[in-house]
Design an enzyme around this catalytic site. Sequence first.
Site, PDB file in Angstrom:
ATOM      1  N   CYS A 379       0.838  -1.197   0.000  1.00  0.00           N
ATOM      2  CA  CYS A 379       0.000   0.000   0.000  1.00  0.00           C
ATOM      3  C   CYS A 379       0.879   1.257   0.000  1.00  0.00           C
ATOM      4  CB  CYS A 379      -0.963  -0.044   1.195  1.00  0.00           C
ATOM      5  SG  CYS A 379      -2.354   1.115   1.065  1.00  0.00           S
ATOM      6  N   HIS A 514      -3.561  -5.282   0.315  1.00  0.00           N
ATOM      7  CA  HIS A 514      -3.061  -5.805   1.589  1.00  0.00           C
ATOM      8  C   HIS A 514      -3.118  -7.336   1.589  1.00  0.00           C
ATOM      9  CE1 HIS A 514      -2.630  -2.051   3.925  1.00  0.00           C
ATOM     10  NE2 HIS A 514      -3.544  -1.607   3.070  1.00  0.00           N
ATOM     11  N   GLU A 516      -1.609  -9.419   3.378  1.00  0.00           N
ATOM     12  CA  GLU A 516      -1.544 -10.018   4.712  1.00  0.00           C
ATOM     13  C   GLU A 516      -2.918 -10.390   5.245  1.00  0.00           C
ATOM     14  OE1 GLU A 516      -1.652  -5.498   5.567  1.00  0.00           O
ATOM     15  OE2 GLU A 516      -0.977  -6.868   3.996  1.00  0.00           O
TER      16      GLU A 516
END
Length: 542
Positions: A379, A514, A516
Site C-alpha cells: 500500500c 493488503h 496479509e
Amino acid sequence: MARYIFITGGVVSSLGKGLASAALGALLQARGYKVRLRKLDPYLNLDPGTMSPYQHGEVFVTDDGAETDLDLGHYERFTGRPATRQDNITTGRIYQDILTKERRGDYLGATIQVIPHVTNAIKDFILDGNDGYDFVLCEIGGTVGDIEGLPFFEAIRQIKNDLPRGHAVYVHLTLLPFIPSAGELKTKPTQHSVKELRSIGIQPDILLCRTDRTIPAEERRKLGLFCNVRESAVIEARDADNIYAVPEVYHAAGLDDEVLAAFGLEAPAPDLRSWHEINARVHNPEGQVTIAIVGKYTGMKDAYKSLIEALSHGGIANKVKVKLDWIESEVFENEDAAPFLEHVDGILVPGGFGQRGAEGKIKAAQFARERHVPYFGICFGMQMAVIEAARNLVGIPSANSTEFGPTSEPLVGLMTEWLRGNELEKRSRAGDLGGTMRLGAYPAALKRGSRVSGIYGGALEISERHRHRYEVNTAYKDRLEQHGLRFSGLSPDGVLPEIVEYEDHPWFIGVQYHPELKSRPFEPHPLFASFIQAAVVQSRLV
C-alpha cells in the site's frame, strides 16, 4: 438450529478473548462442526476505520469492504472462514440504525429506550443469518463492569432465555494473577468478576482462567465453589509460546470437551494433526531470517497484527524462524539508512497514512533497490517505492504524493472514482474520512511472464483486499517503466496500478493491496512465502 457460545472477559482487558474465541472455534471445527465467529464492540464509533492505530490497533478489512476489529483476523486465520461485515457490530452502528428508523417513523411514535429497542437490535444482529451453522461464537468486547457494555450483556442474558434449553453457553475469560511475595495464585479478582456478571443475570457455565502456571487443586475447588461452576469447568488457559499452539493447549485443558458437555453433546475427538504440524515447524526451524519492518506505528505492534502473522506464515512455509526488526521510519529521515538496514535479509514497508515518516520509507526503498536486498512494499510502501524511483531513476526530484500537500509532480494522488464490478464509485475530495476509501476485494490483472504472476502460480487475474484513498498516477507509468520499474498488475480496466516490480532485482515488489489480510497458517499467502524465500537466499549472501 445453531447453538450459541458467548465469550465475555473480566478482571483486566487485553486477556485475549479474540484468540480464545478463535481457538475454540478451531477446536469445534476440528470435530466436524460448522462454526461462525462474531464480534460485538461496545464503543460508539461506527467502525474502527477512523480510529488511531495506537488506540485500536489494526483495522481488519473483509472481502465485502467492512473495516472491522482485528479479532476478525484471528477468526479467519484459525478457521479459514472469510468474515463479512455482518460479523462485527458496534454500539455506534446500532444507535445509527435505531435513530434512522426513529426519524423514518418506524417506531410509530414510541419512546425509544435502551430496553427494549437497543437490546432487541443487538439480539436481532446476533440471531440473524445463522442458518446452516452448528455453533455461533459471539465475543463481547471490553470487560464485565464497563458501562457501555451493559446493553450487550442484557441482550445475551435475554437470548439464553429466548432460545430452547441447552442452546446457549457462557464462557468467561478471566485472569488468575500470581503474587510472588505470597507465592500463590489469587482467585479473588475472578470471584468478583463473576459476582458482577451474576448481578446482571448471567451465570457463566465455564471459566477460562489465564495463568502462567498450573492451577492448584485447592484454587480450582475454591473457584468452582464461589463462582458456582463445576470444578471440571474451571479451565486452565496456560500461556503458550506462540498463538498457533493455543488450540492444542486449550484442548489439553479440556475446553472443547467442557463446552460440548455444557450443551449435552457428544462428538468425535478433534483432528488436530494440521495444528500439530504447524507447531512442529514453529518449534523446529531449519534457519532464521531477519526482516526489517520500516513503519510509523511500531510502538503499537497490534497496528500490524495481520502483517506479523503473515510473515510468520511465510516462515512456516519455508521452515525458518522470522525475526522482526522494528524500525521507526522517522529515525533515518535525515540520516543514512545503511547502518539501520545493513544487517537485515529483507525489508518490508507496510501501509500507513500521512506525511510523518514518509521520507524514511523512501530511503528504505532506495537502500533495498541499490543494495539488492529483498523489498516488499504494501500500500503506502508501494507508493513510496514509486516516488523513490521517480526521484532517483527518472530524475524528477520534486516527485511526491498529494497526500502530503500540493506538488508539481503528483506521482501519487487521491482517487476520486473507481470501478466496482460494472458500477462507477465516486468520492468528493471534501468528503468525510469514514467510508471514503477503496475498501474490500477488487480484481487485478497480472502481466503474463511477470515475477508476480509466477508467484501466484501463473495466474493472470487475482482478487485481493484493499484499503486506500491514494493511488499511483498512471501518467508516469511509461517513464518509470523505461527505467526498469515494471507495472506488472493493473485494475482490469487498466486505470489503477496494483503491482510494481523490478526485473533486474532479486526480489522487489510493491502492491497497492493488503495481501496479509488473506494469509493463513495452513495457506500462507504466496507473496509472503516468496518474500521469505528470497530473504533465505539473501541470508546466505550476507
